[in-house]
Write an enzyme that holds these catalytic residues in place. Sequence first.
Site, PDB file in Angstrom:
ATOM      1  N   ALA A   1       0.801  -1.238   0.000  1.00 42.86           N
ATOM      2  CA  ALA A   1       0.000   0.000   0.000  1.00 42.86           C
ATOM      3  C   ALA A   1       0.827   1.278   0.000  1.00 42.86           C
ATOM      4  O   ALA A   1       0.748   2.097   0.934  1.00 42.86           O
ATOM      5  CB  ALA A   1      -0.947  -0.011   1.192  1.00 42.86           C
ATOM      6  N   CYS A   2       1.592   1.498  -1.074  1.00 43.93           N
ATOM      7  CA  CYS A   2       2.381   2.733  -1.156  1.00 43.93           C
ATOM      8  C   CYS A   2       1.490   3.962  -1.303  1.00 43.93           C
ATOM      9  O   CYS A   2       1.940   5.092  -1.076  1.00 43.93           O
ATOM     10  CB  CYS A   2       3.391   2.651  -2.296  1.00 43.93           C
ATOM     11  N   HIS A   3       0.209   3.773  -1.656  1.00 41.48           N
ATOM     12  CA  HIS A   3      -0.706   4.911  -1.758  1.00 41.48           C
ATOM     13  C   HIS A   3      -1.025   5.503  -0.389  1.00 41.48           C
ATOM     14  O   HIS A   3      -1.549   6.615  -0.304  1.00 41.48           O
ATOM     15  CB  HIS A   3      -2.001   4.501  -2.465  1.00 41.48           C
TER      16      HIS A   3
END
Length: 360
Positions: free
Chosen positions: A317-319
Amino acid sequence: MLFKRPTHDTLYTALVNRDAAYDGFAYVCVTSTRIFCRFTCTARKPKPENCVFEETMAACMEAGFRPCKRCRPMLAYGAPDPLVKGLLEALEADPVRRWSEDDIVALGHDPSTVRRSFKKRFGMSFLEIARLRRAGQAAQTLSRGEPVIDAQLDAGYESGSGFRQAITQLFGAAPADLKGRSLLKADWIETPIGPMMAIADEHALHLLEFADRPALPNEIRRLQTLNGQAVTLGRNAVIEQIAAELSDYFHGAPAPFQTRLAGHGTAFERAVWQALRQIPVGVTRSYSGLAADIDRPTAVRAVARANGANQIAIVIACHRVIGADGSLTGYGGGLWRKQWLLEHERRMVERANEKHAANG
């Protein structure tokens, strides 16, 4: 052939006529209201001097325009175009057919419209997808150890030299070198914010990226080099699993992703990616906060680079990483998608809390 961008007058005429052929190819930004719309929006049409046309939703949002509440362009993006859907179904029904522009015309479609629709959605034309599909069939035949001539005939190639050239160009190896080799499978997964490409072997997911990401071709080539495996179009159990989990996610289910991931990256990058997976839904971190999570508080820039090197979108989940001041920071899939995902997860948590309170 290269596609030439239409003039402002052409685009405005298409907007007034609600021409569906331009839906998804470009968006109209209305300077008087600061909103952007699809070409088929039923709202009253603005004056031509108040229209700015952009090719992507990301460009609209980065210019300060917000999505129209009537035509909801961000939500509509994932709905398959009937033209695209019909041609893909025809391709699946006859994957070894050698498609040409004449075939597209015979089905009643304009080749330039088809090319534009497929390029916008998948980053490649229908004929390119058909060529990959046909070569993929041949690669699968070769990987089973069957004779090269059988793969050539299965793929619809009459010329042996043409077949060898096509296979070598697409997969980086001559047909004889593919015999008995394992292959990575690649397929598109539809989502409400655009199609994603998933690449997996029989055991793990290697890549999950939005199909219009500019860096995607380089990522695929790098993946082929690192793994020493060719990539062919098709699905396997791993892609089916991640497609089902993504469907649950976009329908609001907060369950964690269980699909096994391939072990790419350095030890440091894997530590960052694992920390990203541990950020709860609805929660965000700064780069410095993420660095602290892995006990490397001075490695903020290295953490940012590892974050950008992630090629398993949403699952890793780099967002959920934002600026220290709370601002959105760069995202390979586009800032508008990052904003959409964070808002989706905020609503997901909100609904879960309401349900818990009602049951408590």
